[in-house]
Scaffold this active site. Sequence first.
Site, PDB file in Angstrom:
ATOM      1  N   THR A 122       1.033  -1.200   0.075  1.00  0.00           N
ATOM      2  CA  THR A 122       0.107   0.092  -0.030  1.00  0.00           C
ATOM      3  C   THR A 122       0.968   1.295   0.088  1.00  0.00           C
ATOM      4  O   THR A 122       2.163   1.041   0.242  1.00  0.00           O
ATOM      5  CB  THR A 122      -1.130  -0.035   1.325  1.00  0.00           C
ATOM      6  OG1 THR A 122      -1.686   1.022   1.001  1.00  0.00           O
ATOM      7  CG2 THR A 122      -0.047   0.103   2.515  1.00  0.00           C
ATOM      8  N   CYS A 123       0.332   2.317  -0.211  1.00  0.00           N
ATOM      9  CA  CYS A 123       0.946   3.621  -0.213  1.00  0.00           C
ATOM     10  C   CYS A 123       0.093   4.809  -0.155  1.00  0.00           C
ATOM     11  O   CYS A 123      -0.976   4.728   0.503  1.00  0.00           O
ATOM     12  CB  CYS A 123       1.861   3.874  -1.611  1.00  0.00           C
ATOM     13  SG  CYS A 123       0.943   4.054  -3.254  1.00  0.00           S
ATOM     14  N   GLY A 124       0.393   5.714  -0.747  1.00  0.00           N
ATOM     15  CA  GLY A 124      -0.799   6.966  -0.803  1.00  0.00           C
ATOM     16  C   GLY A 124      -1.728   6.724  -1.664  1.00  0.00           C
ATOM     17  O   GLY A 124      -2.920   7.147  -1.325  1.00  0.00           O
ATOM     18  N   GLY A 126      -1.557   4.384  -4.540  1.00  0.00           N
ATOM     19  CA  GLY A 126      -1.556   2.899  -5.378  1.00  0.00           C
ATOM     20  C   GLY A 126      -0.383   3.218  -6.580  1.00  0.00           C
ATOM     21  O   GLY A 126      -0.414   2.395  -7.429  1.00  0.00           O
ATOM     22  N   TRP A 155      -3.861   4.707   1.222  1.00  0.00           N
ATOM     23  CA  TRP A 155      -4.356   5.540   2.148  1.00  0.00           C
ATOM     24  C   TRP A 155      -5.234   6.737   1.784  1.00  0.00           C
ATOM     25  O   TRP A 155      -5.919   6.963   2.417  1.00  0.00           O
ATOM     26  CB  TRP A 155      -2.994   6.084   2.684  1.00  0.00           C
ATOM     27  CG  TRP A 155      -3.115   7.242   3.810  1.00  0.00           C
ATOM     28  CD1 TRP A 155      -3.191   8.515   3.962  1.00  0.00           C
ATOM     29  CD2 TRP A 155      -3.556   6.558   5.133  1.00  0.00           C
ATOM     30  NE1 TRP A 155      -3.383   8.756   5.306  1.00  0.00           N
ATOM     31  CE2 TRP A 155      -3.606   7.686   5.872  1.00  0.00           C
ATOM     32  CE3 TRP A 155      -3.724   5.309   5.738  1.00  0.00           C
ATOM     33  CZ2 TRP A 155      -4.127   7.559   7.363  1.00  0.00           C
ATOM     34  CZ3 TRP A 155      -4.066   5.114   7.001  1.00  0.00           C
ATOM     35  CH2 TRP A 155      -4.289   6.312   7.904  1.00  0.00           C
TER      36      TRP A 155
END
Length: 170
Positions: A122-124, A126, A155
């Site tokens: 996961t990240c901010g 995608g 996120w």
Amino acid sequence: DGVLDVKRLYNAYSKLTPRYKVSVSQARHICDKEEVLDAINSNLKSMESNSNDDDDDNDTIILDTRGSSYAKGHMPSAIHLPYAQLVDPNNSLILKPTSEIKQMLDDRGVDYLNPNKKLILTCGSGVSVCHGYLALRQLGREMSNENTRIYDGSWTEWREYPDLPKVTSS
């Protein structure tokens, strides 16, 4: 066919309603917030029962590849592995040597070679998860549709739902 063929198109009228060229159920390696929530709940239950059995194949590792924004808020049990640490400082399109990436994952206790360990990246939004995904492939992780997943809502989606668990700084 696969992860990089899935293009997320945002509806200008609703930042929470993604549209896809292919349905998420057809996209390989993509997961939704419910799958992430199940992983978090399982991880928290294991932590509460003081289960430190590293051979438990049901545990899911959540890798968050964001930079400094991770400190402001993240998913419970997520392990921070900033994408910028995975790439050449002069060219973010080039991954660092495998020995350096291996050491970063080992330092964080990530059993990336065990195909029975499920990893969710996961990240901010995608995007930077692709660095993590490619780094895992470079290290020789056996990628199946089920053992290595990308939460493309990341996120940006997760923080919008007040009922989802979060770790935030005060």
